[in-house]
Design an enzyme around this catalytic site. Structure first.
Site, mmCIF file in Angstrom:
data_model
loop_
_atom_site.group_PDB
_atom_site.id
_atom_site.type_symbol
_atom_site.label_atom_id
_atom_site.label_comp_id
_atom_site.label_asym_id
_atom_site.label_seq_id
_atom_site.Cartn_x
_atom_site.Cartn_y
_atom_site.Cartn_z
ATOM 1 N N HIS A 461 29.921 25.751 30.942
ATOM 2 C CA HIS A 461 29.104 26.010 29.755
ATOM 3 C C HIS A 461 29.289 24.928 28.701
ATOM 4 O O HIS A 461 28.336 24.556 28.012
ATOM 5 C CB HIS A 461 29.455 27.385 29.174
ATOM 6 C CG HIS A 461 28.854 28.512 29.938
ATOM 7 N ND1 HIS A 461 29.576 29.616 30.331
ATOM 8 C CD2 HIS A 461 27.602 28.701 30.412
ATOM 9 C CE1 HIS A 461 28.794 30.437 30.992
ATOM 10 N NE2 HIS A 461 27.598 29.902 31.056
ATOM 11 N N CYS A 770 8.244 16.215 50.869
ATOM 12 C CA CYS A 770 8.752 17.345 50.089
ATOM 13 C C CYS A 770 10.257 17.514 50.225
ATOM 14 O O CYS A 770 10.814 18.496 49.762
ATOM 15 C CB CYS A 770 8.043 18.642 50.500
ATOM 16 S SG CYS A 770 8.248 19.072 52.236
#
Length: 843
Positions: A461, A770
């Site tokens: 975080h 992709c």
């Protein structure tokens, strides 16, 4: 509406808890909350006063207008003061008051949300008592009380029995918020449902985690669904307003249940003078990811060996005081994050505050102190135990949550040891063991050029907060940064390169890199929604790979020109039973609507190898990567594939849709796939396959690449899956880290196969990529030079991929591709395509 009284020993704790709880309710429907905490005229002294509690009860009763008063207490004398206060107030007031045995913070959150949703005193009291259920479900599920029986006789969780035959309507809701359906978004769901209760009832089931159904009016029940990002919920409603409430829930889910990040407010001029704040808050993903500066060592070592233990009572009082001070500081930091970075980052500090109030940690500290050690030693041991439980988890993201535990622990430990917080550091490049969220939000980003951590990963975080503010962070540098303060260092967080005491050439190269990225970032964000055209006029498409409606929404905001790959096996990856045709229609339609008017390429079930599906039967194979994968998996029983193709046909009848068949190796595979598609169209009641439905195949194995001209004849497009193509070409399983040096997708043999597909595909059949290669901005021009006309990247990479293509010409791209295809090995190719000039030996 009922009112609430909070009785606590600490005014700081009560204020923080109330602030957190009120986030669960809209301002116009929030209940009145009175606080009776601490001792009058002695704010820093812990304690409770029965007279103050009685006054709060009286005020709350007046504001509730007869609806009742719920009282929540923290511990010990708070309960005694509340009970004594009942004897001091008018009997008419006392008759309206209910003292709850619920945990203070969790109970207050549940009570506020329930009151805001219109719940009466009994309902709010029950919800408050259930406040610990989400935590128990996560940490100690065996301690949960048995759930009441459902109307079908099986176990449920707070589910109202359906005793009538009213029609039940349902919708699926994608959970897209970063933190899933935690307390705040769960409260929004409850508030939405409350507007139609009791005439209309709503039940929620987490289809992904197989939890529920639960009563959508119960905050604690909704929170225990453990709905995480990427999960799918089933909402079932019955009653006169069923359709209306389901529409509202769909709209709410489209906004990530209200958790879309709020725009950060610019800092006020007065705050810009504050050395603990940034004059440039930044936005997510905007960092240059490179920095140059002198090393600044953050903080001091925390050694508890010299901490002397007093009596158990003294040590516990000292520890509680430190916790209260830490809670007050976390509230300040949370407010700063909320104003400048949005609610999502602020929740980190809310979570830290909740962790500090965990009764299990409190019990462990009290037990250790009772054994005769100091509060500091007891707290350090308790935190290490808690962090160790996270470190032992299998999931890497969950393992990194141990950083949050240690962050909270160090904050309290510093207070116990009388050490200064490292939140006022001067500029330079900070070197820390792990980046604390509090330090990350407090850094002055206008002078701190970067941060290097010795340990920890990129999803901590603190790292996320710092990078969201535009501060570059290099993680996991280890002993390489065990250097004296003032040492000049430079780093590139993208490549992981770190230069300690760089020479002139290295320094100049990193400076040039920073300048280029700053200019490129500005251009990419400014033009994210614009189409791509190269310098010599060649139009190219950049689309996105997605696995949920929420991810499609992010892609659309990033400027993706549609979805080049919908990974349907990921969308429904946790389902134990196959989704119905209608369920698939709803999901594919939702994705198509998000990216409209651009097309959506829906890949059929890509199962086998490392992608099993619970609802697709499979036999154990000696080598699953060479077994029943892709279309092969449905050779014996195509029923599940037919259902999917029928859903695709239904969606394609009204929207621009493509269907993409994976793991095709022979012409017979293509023929079989098209025959199944025709059968599916007939099942859908259509005379033929919708004319606007484009049909394509994946090129993932060398056999398909070599004969692309044969396989693609009569098709509308082909898409190269470079992950599998590299794996099969190089005979190296892509998930095997020991084979990393042999599974590089930049090997010239892989590049030559890509170029061969582009050159031999039939006229008018575009070739896309992709795989992972399409998400690397450095490779965009290489792929375009090989002949690729469409790149489908991760949503976050779309703006930079588009910017790289705009800045090049097809002629230069082809020259680069020719040199890369003729290279000796992947390292030589990497040197050709890298936007970063060689600056020496990386660590």
């Amino acid at each position: 509406m009922i009112s609430i009284v909070v009785v606590s020993h600490s005014r700081a704790l009560a204020a923080a808890a109330v602030e957190l709880a009120l986030q669960m309710a809209p301002e116009d429907r929030a209940p009145a909350v009175e606080v009776a905490a601490g001792l009058e005229h002695q704010e820093s002294v812990l304690g409770t006063d029965a007279e103050a509690v009685a006054q709060a009860m009286t005020r709350a009763a007046e504001r509730s207008e007869g609806a009742g008063v719920l009282v929540l207490v923290d511990l010990g004398s708070a309960l005694l003061s509340a009970e004594m206060a009942l004897e001091l107030v008018d009997p008419a007031v006392a008759s309206q008051v209910r003292i709850s045995p619920a945990p203070l913070v969790e109970g207050l959150v549940a009570a506020v949300a329930t009151a805001a949703a219109g719940g009466d005193l009994e309902t709010a009291a029950a919800e408050a008592r259930s406040g610990l259920q989400p935590k128990l479900a996560q940490l100690a599920p065996t301690l949960l009380p048995p759930a009441p029986a459902r109307d079908d006789g099986t176990a449920g969780a707070g589910v109202p029995a359906q005793t009538d035959t009213t029609e039940v309507r349902s919708v699926e809701l994608a959970v897209g918020g970063e933190h899933g359906l935690h307390a705040r978004p769960a409260a929004r769901v409850v508030a939405c449902v409350a507007r139609v209760a009791p005439e209309t009832t709503v039940r929620l089931t987490n289809l992904t985690a197989e939890r529920g159904p639960v009563d959508a009016l119960s905050l604690s029940a909704v929170a225990t669904l453990d709905a995480q990002r990427g999960h799918v919920l089933l909402a079932e409603a019955s009653g006169p307003l069923a359709q209306e409430v389901l529409v509202e829930l769909v709209d709410l889910a489209a906004q990530d249940f209200g958790d879309l990040p709020a725009p950060a407010q610019p800092l006020a001029a007065t705050e810009r003078m504050d050395p603990a704040s940034s004059a440039e808050p930044g936005v997510a993903g905007s960092g240059l990811e490179a920095a140059i500066g002198e090393v600044v060592l953050a903080g001091t070592e925390l050694d508890v060996s010299d901490a002397l233990a007093g009596s158990a009572e003294e040590e516990m009082a000292s520890w509680r005081s430190a916790v209260d001070q830490a809670l007050a500081r976390l509230a300040e930091l949370g407010e700063r994050a909320r104003r400048h970075l949005g609610q999502g980052q602020a929740e980190v500090f809310d979570a830290h505050a909740l962790l500090l109030q965990d009764p299990v940690l409190h019990e462990q500290v009290e037990r250790r102190v009772g054994e005769g050690i100091s509060a500091a030693s007891a707290w350090e041991a308790t935190i290490e135990d808690a962090a160790g439980r996270f470190t032992a988890l299998a999931d890497s993201y969950q393992r990194e949550r141990s950083m949050d535990v240690r962050s909270v622990g160090e904050r309290v430990l510093r207070l116990l040891l009388g050490k200064e917080e490292p939140e006022h550091l001067r500029g330079g490049i900070l070197v820390v063991d792990e980046l604390d969220p509090a330090l990350a939000i407090s850094l002055d980003a206008s002078v701190v050029t970067g941060v290097i951590t010795r340990r920890g990963g990129a999803t901590g975080h603190g790292v996320l907060i710092a990078t969201s503010r535009g501060v570059p962070v290099l993680t996991g540098a280890g002993a390489a940064v065990n250097v004296p303060e003032g040492t000049l260092v430079a780093f590139d967080a993208r490549s992981g390169d770190l230069f300690v005491d760089p020479d002139d050439d290295q320094l100049q190269a990193v400076e040039d890199l920073i300048d280029r990225r700053r200019a490129e970032r500005s251009r990419a964000l400014a033009q994210a929604l614009d189409p791509v055209r190269t310098q010599d006029g060649q139009a190219l498409a950049v689309r996105a790979n997605v696995a949920s409606v929420a991810e499609a929404r992010v892609a659309a905001r990033a400027g993706a020109q549609g979805c080049g790959l919908v990974r349907t096996e990921a969308v429904f990856g946790q389902w134990r039973t196959a989704p119905t045709v209608q369920q698939q229609v709803e999901v594919y339609t939702a994705i198509a609507e998000v990216v409209a008017p651009h097309p959506v390429a829906i890949r059929t079930w890509d199962v086998g190898g490392d992608k099993p599906l619970l609802f697709v039967p499979s036999e154990q194979e000696a080598n699953p990567f060479l077994g029943a994968r892709g279309v092969r998996a449905f050779a014996a029983d195509p029923q599940i594939l037919l259902d999917q193709l029928e859903a695709v046909c239904r969606v394609a009848s009204a929207r621009p849709v493509q269907v993409l068949f994976p793991m095709v190796t022979t012409k017979d595979d293509v023929t079989t796939a098209r025959e199944l598609l025709a059968q599916a169209a007939e099942r859908a009641g259509l005379p033929t396959v919708p004319a606007q439905l484009q049909v394509g195949i994946m090129i993932e194995v060398p056999a398909a690449a070599i004969q692309a001209d044969v396989l693609a004849a009569g098709l509308d497009f082909v898409s190269i899956g470079t992950n599998d193509l590299s794996q099969y070409t190089l005979a190296s399983e892509r998930g095997n880290t020991r084979l990393a040096r042999w599974s590089d997708h930049l090997e010239p043999s892989v590049l030559r196969l890509i170029r061969h597909v582009c050159r031999t595909a039939p006229e008018g059949v575009p070739v896309g990529v992709c795989g992972t290669m399409a998400s690397e901005p450095n490779l965009a021009c290489l792929l375009a030079g090989l002949g690729v006309t469409e790149l489908s990247a991760s949503a976050s990479a779309v703006p930079l991929v588009k910017e790289r293509l705009r800045g090049a010409s097809i002629a230069s791209c082809r020259e680069l591709a020719d040199r890369a295809a003729a290279a000796v090995d992947a390292e030589e190719v990497r040197g050709l395509v890298s936007a970063r000039p060689a600056v020496g030996t990386a660590r």
